[in-house]
Enzyme design. Structure first.
Site, PDB file in Angstrom:
ATOM      1  N   LYS A  24       0.835  -1.212   0.000  1.00 17.10           N
ATOM      2  CA  LYS A  24       0.000   0.000   0.000  1.00 17.10           C
ATOM      3  C   LYS A  24       0.868   1.260   0.000  1.00 17.10           C
ATOM      4  CE  LYS A  24      -1.883   1.831   3.996  1.00 17.10           C
ATOM      5  NZ  LYS A  24      -1.618   3.255   4.146  1.00 17.10           N
ATOM      6  N   ASN A  25       1.835   1.311   0.942  1.00 19.57           N
ATOM      7  CA  ASN A  25       2.550   2.574   1.121  1.00 19.57           C
ATOM      8  C   ASN A  25       3.538   2.870   0.000  1.00 19.57           C
ATOM      9  OD1 ASN A  25       1.018   3.132   3.312  1.00 19.57           O
ATOM     10  ND2 ASN A  25       2.544   2.467   4.830  1.00 19.57           N
ATOM     11  N   ARG A  94      -3.961   9.945   3.723  1.00 21.64           N
ATOM     12  CA  ARG A  94      -2.736  10.672   4.026  1.00 21.64           C
ATOM     13  C   ARG A  94      -1.897  10.901   2.767  1.00 21.64           C
ATOM     14  NH1 ARG A  94      -1.333  13.827   7.727  1.00 21.64           N
ATOM     15  NH2 ARG A  94       0.890  14.088   7.937  1.00 21.64           N
ATOM     16  N   CYS A 118      -5.060   8.276   8.911  1.00 21.06           N
ATOM     17  CA  CYS A 118      -5.347   7.716  10.227  1.00 21.06           C
ATOM     18  C   CYS A 118      -4.994   8.703  11.340  1.00 21.06           C
ATOM     19  CB  CYS A 118      -4.533   6.434  10.433  1.00 21.06           C
ATOM     20  SG  CYS A 118      -5.113   5.064   9.432  1.00 21.06           S
ATOM     21  N   ARG A 123       0.553  14.721  12.955  1.00 22.40           N
ATOM     22  CA  ARG A 123       1.257  14.226  11.759  1.00 22.40           C
ATOM     23  C   ARG A 123       1.597  15.433  10.875  1.00 22.40           C
ATOM     24  NH1 ARG A 123      -1.640   9.013   9.240  1.00 22.40           N
ATOM     25  NH2 ARG A 123       0.459   8.616   8.462  1.00 22.40           N
ATOM     26  N   ILE A 125       3.529  18.085   8.253  1.00 22.92           N
ATOM     27  CA  ILE A 125       4.221  17.877   6.974  1.00 22.92           C
ATOM     28  C   ILE A 125       5.274  18.979   6.764  1.00 22.92           C
ATOM     29  CG2 ILE A 125       2.416  16.526   5.834  1.00 22.92           C
ATOM     30  CD1 ILE A 125       1.648  19.104   4.297  1.00 22.92           C
ATOM     31  N   GLN A 127       8.437  18.930   7.099  1.00 23.61           N
ATOM     32  CA  GLN A 127       9.661  18.527   6.389  1.00 23.61           C
ATOM     33  C   GLN A 127       9.432  18.444   4.876  1.00 23.61           C
ATOM     34  OE1 GLN A 127      12.668  18.320   8.123  1.00 23.61           O
ATOM     35  NE2 GLN A 127      11.250  19.126   9.654  1.00 23.61           N
ATOM     36  N   ASP A 307       3.762   0.372  12.130  1.00 25.12           N
ATOM     37  CA  ASP A 307       2.504  -0.170  11.586  1.00 25.12           C
ATOM     38  C   ASP A 307       2.214  -1.588  12.074  1.00 25.12           C
ATOM     39  OD1 ASP A 307       2.255   2.166  10.191  1.00 25.12           O
ATOM     40  OD2 ASP A 307       3.060   1.359   8.321  1.00 25.12           O
ATOM     41  N   ARG A 398      -9.245   0.245   3.854  1.00 23.34           N
ATOM     42  CA  ARG A 398      -8.289   1.175   3.230  1.00 23.34           C
ATOM     43  C   ARG A 398      -6.925   0.511   3.027  1.00 23.34           C
ATOM     44  NH1 ARG A 398      -7.012   5.688   6.580  1.00 23.34           N
ATOM     45  NH2 ARG A 398      -5.442   5.784   4.970  1.00 23.34           N
TER      46      ARG A 398
HETATM   47  N1  EPU Z   1       7.102  13.988  10.765  1.00 25.39           N
HETATM   48  C1  EPU Z   1       7.335  15.310  11.049  1.00 25.39           C
HETATM   49  N2  EPU Z   1       7.311  16.197  10.005  1.00 25.39           N
HETATM   50  C2  EPU Z   1       7.075  15.824   8.725  1.00 25.39           C
HETATM   51  C3  EPU Z   1       6.850  14.477   8.441  1.00 25.39           C
HETATM   52  C4  EPU Z   1       6.868  13.563   9.497  1.00 25.39           C
HETATM   53  O1  EPU Z   1       7.547  15.683  12.211  1.00 25.39           O
HETATM   54  O2  EPU Z   1       7.079  16.684   7.849  1.00 25.39           O
HETATM   55  C5  EPU Z   1       7.143  12.991  11.867  1.00 25.39           C
HETATM   56  C6  EPU Z   1       5.804  12.267  12.043  1.00 25.39           C
HETATM   57  O3  EPU Z   1       4.930  13.000  12.874  1.00 25.39           O
HETATM   58  C7  EPU Z   1       6.243  10.944  12.640  1.00 25.39           C
HETATM   59  C8  EPU Z   1       7.596  10.686  11.972  1.00 25.39           C
HETATM   60  O4  EPU Z   1       8.035  11.956  11.485  1.00 25.39           O
HETATM   61  O5  EPU Z   1       6.449  11.084  14.021  1.00 25.39           O
HETATM   62  C9  EPU Z   1       7.566   9.710  10.826  1.00 25.39           C
HETATM   63  O6  EPU Z   1       6.550  10.072   9.904  1.00 25.39           O
HETATM   64  P1  EPU Z   1       6.629   9.715   8.350  1.00 25.39           P
HETATM   65  O7  EPU Z   1       6.631  10.988   7.591  1.00 25.39           O
HETATM   66  O8  EPU Z   1       7.716   8.747   8.114  1.00 25.39           O
HETATM   67  O9  EPU Z   1       5.207   9.041   8.152  1.00 25.39           O
HETATM   68  P2  EPU Z   1       4.307   9.165   6.880  1.00 25.39           P
HETATM   69  O10 EPU Z   1       5.140   9.219   5.666  1.00 25.39           O
HETATM   70  O11 EPU Z   1       3.239  10.196   7.056  1.00 25.39           O
HETATM   71  C10 EPU Z   1       4.234   6.615   6.404  1.00 25.39           C
HETATM   72  C11 EPU Z   1       3.168   5.579   6.261  1.00 25.39           C
HETATM   73  C12 EPU Z   1       2.593   5.231   7.626  1.00 25.39           C
HETATM   74  C13 EPU Z   1       3.725   4.768   8.533  1.00 25.39           C
HETATM   75  C14 EPU Z   1       4.816   5.840   8.605  1.00 25.39           C
HETATM   76  C15 EPU Z   1       6.023   5.409   9.407  1.00 25.39           C
HETATM   77  C16 EPU Z   1       2.273   6.151   4.107  1.00 25.39           C
HETATM   78  C17 EPU Z   1       1.153   6.686   3.304  1.00 25.39           C
HETATM   79  N3  EPU Z   1       2.108   6.105   5.417  1.00 25.39           N
HETATM   80  O12 EPU Z   1       3.579   7.759   6.943  1.00 25.39           O
HETATM   81  O13 EPU Z   1       1.704   4.155   7.392  1.00 25.39           O
HETATM   82  O14 EPU Z   1       3.211   4.538   9.815  1.00 25.39           O
HETATM   83  O15 EPU Z   1       5.269   6.154   7.270  1.00 25.39           O
HETATM   84  O16 EPU Z   1       6.602   4.275   8.849  1.00 25.39           O
HETATM   85  O17 EPU Z   1       3.297   5.751   3.564  1.00 25.39           O
HETATM   86  C18 EPU Z   1      -0.170   2.814   7.779  1.00 25.39           C
HETATM   87  O18 EPU Z   1       0.113   2.221   6.725  1.00 25.39           O
HETATM   88  O19 EPU Z   1      -1.032   2.395   8.583  1.00 25.39           O
HETATM   89  C19 EPU Z   1       0.533   4.044   8.095  1.00 25.39           C
HETATM   90  C20 EPU Z   1       0.083   4.914   8.977  1.00 25.39           C
END
Ligand code: EPU
Length: 419
Positions: A24-25, A94, A118, A123, A125, A127, A307, A398
């Site tokens: 999925k991701n 997301r 979720c 969460r 963005i 970065q 996850d 999802r």
């Molecule tokens: N973070 C920041 N700033 C940012 C981005 C992230 O502070 O700009 C923090 C987040 O709050 C978190 C950490 O960095 O504490 C890691 O977040 P990351 O950006 O890696 O997560 P994501 O890309 O939003 C993806 C997966 C998630 C999975 C996380 C961690 C997707 C669509 N989602 O989320 O998957 O938990 O990486 O591996 O790729 C799921 O599949 O159930 C799911 C939530």
């Protein structure tokens, strides 16, 4: 209003085979990335989940022709047109944030709703935005519902991520592949999904080095052509079925896995006492006789995946002693704990750590607050001797292709009802 619930009568032994779908991701980033191509693209091995349908519909909003044939998606972006992307679709997941990097790269401009997904605690963005700005984009965040990104000209830059982020790493790669000159992403995420997206972009003709390490180097290219790409297997889907088999399975064969990607989980399952036999592209899992308590701490890849901390937690109620789960990525990702307590689990949470005491679970009416919480409740339901009803199952759909059908094929007593 009527809604579907999943009902599980626990106490059955799972047997048989599960074929794992594409990740999925990875897929949710590759679909937005198709808009970077100037020629038709085919993506194979997609999961059949609602997040994919939403992203395909967002491509159609950009006048891209799409055709889904089972797990294969054909995308023809030759008539692509820029358009603001509607909030209600973007907010349902997301990964819609990947449209930002991709559209910025393709059009130098986009207006897009803010991403949903979720509820795992904060969460941000920031970065992603830091990266877009470094490449020359102006980002207007004055609206509370949407964001406008615009660049006269995107140029390569060095971006150091303050937090290791899968999403920011991929989004900056998307924005950088057509920017002029060299971009370097330092402190990049090393997750297999990052590598899969980079491989997809390289198959379009992008020049990317170092994906899978903490330093990714991208030389911008003017033209990206068509390709056919197969998505890697979903390590989280595979891991979830491994947890189900560890709860009540006998020789459950999990096909289409990359064993290296499963290692952080399989090592922990073995430590618990689960019978795990990993072969070149599949694993066979059986419930162990007794389980020993373990301590789990989530971390960025190759650490234990956040996850999977929810799906493994019900197994920890079966242990002889006290186990802990600490989530360093999402310290508030513990909404499943209240529901497990309704089922009789003895768990306390404090400051990002759940402490789990041995207990016997029994059926209850429970609520899936998010995707992996839903998966956790299915594992818990399988462990009981009576009926569990899971509400809000749209989250589960999802992320897991045909999960009810798959569980039935393994011998679980599971069904859906409209209530
Ligand atoms: N973070 C920041 N700033 C940012 C981005 C992230 O502070 O700009 C923090 C987040 O709050 C978190 C950490 O960095 O504490 C890691 O977040 P990351 O950006 O890696 O997560 P994501 O890309 O939003 C993806 C997966 C998630 C999975 C996380 C961690 C997707 C669509 N989602 O989320 O998957 O938990 O990486 O591996 O790729 C799921 O599949 O159930 C799911 C939530």
């Amino acid at each position: 209003m009527a809604q579907e619930v999943i009902k599980i009568r626990g106490g059955q032994t799972l047997k048989g085979t599960v074929d794992i779908h594409g990740a999925k991701n990875s897929a949710v980033a590759i679909i937005p990335a198709t808009i970077l191509a100037e020629e038709p693209v085919t993506i194979e091995g997609l999961p059949q989940i609602s997040d994919i349908d939403t992203l395909v519909s967002l491509l159609e909003d950009l006048n891209i022709k799409t055709e889904i044939d089972g797990t294969t998606l054909h995308v023809d972006p030759t008539e692509i047109k820029n358009a603001p992307l509607p909030n209600h679709k973007v907010q349902s997941l997301r990964a819609s944030y990947y449209m930002m990097g991709a559209m910025l790269s393709r059009f130098n401009k986009c207006v897009i709703g803010l991403p949903g997904g979720c509820p795992l605690g904060p969460r941000p963005i920031d970065q992603h935005i830091k990266g877009f700005k470094a490449l020359g984009a102006e980002v207007d965040e004055s609206s509370s519902t949407s964001m406008k990104l615009e660049a006269e000209h995107l140029a390569g830059a060095e971006v150091y991520l303050d937090v290791v982020s899968v999403g920011a790493t991929i989004n900056i790669m998307l924005a950088a592949v057509r920017a002029e000159g060299r971009t370097v992403i330092e402190n990049a995420a090393k997750e297999p999904e990052v590598v899969d997206v980079a491989n997809f972009l390289m198959s379009l003709g992008a020049n990317i080095k170092g994906a899978g390490t903490t330093s990714i180097k991208i030389e911008g290219t003017d033209h990206l052509h068509g390709t056919t790409h197969t998505v890697i297997p979903d390590r989280i889907e595979a891991g979830t079925y491994m947890c189900m088999a560890a709860a009540c399975g006998e020789d459950v064969r999990i096909n289409n896995i990359i064993p290296k990607h499963m290692e952080p989980l399989t090592v922990k399952l073995k430590e618990l006492g689960v019978n795990v036999d990993v072969q070149e592209d599949h694993a066979v899992i059986s419930k162990g006789d007794t389980y020993q308590s373990v301590d789990i701490k989530t971390a960025v890849y190759p650490g234990f995946a956040t996850d999977l901390q929810q799906p493994i937690t019900p197994l920890l109620t079966m242990c002889d002693g006290i186990s802990t789960v600490t989530d360093t990525i999402y310290p508030k990702r513990f909404k499943h704990v209240d529901e497990l307590e309704r089922m009789g689990a003895s768990i306390t949470t404090d400051d990002g750590t759940a402490t789990i005491k041995p207990s016997t679970l029994s059926g209850a009416e429970v609520y899936a607050s998010d995707l992996r919480a839903g998966a956790c409740l299915i594992v818990a339901g399988l462990l009981t001797q009576d009926v569990t009803t899971i509400y809000n199952v749209k989250h589960i759909y999802r992320g897991y292709t045909d999960i009810v059908k798959t569980l039935k094929s393994l011998g679980a007593d599971v069904w859906t009802e409209e209530v």
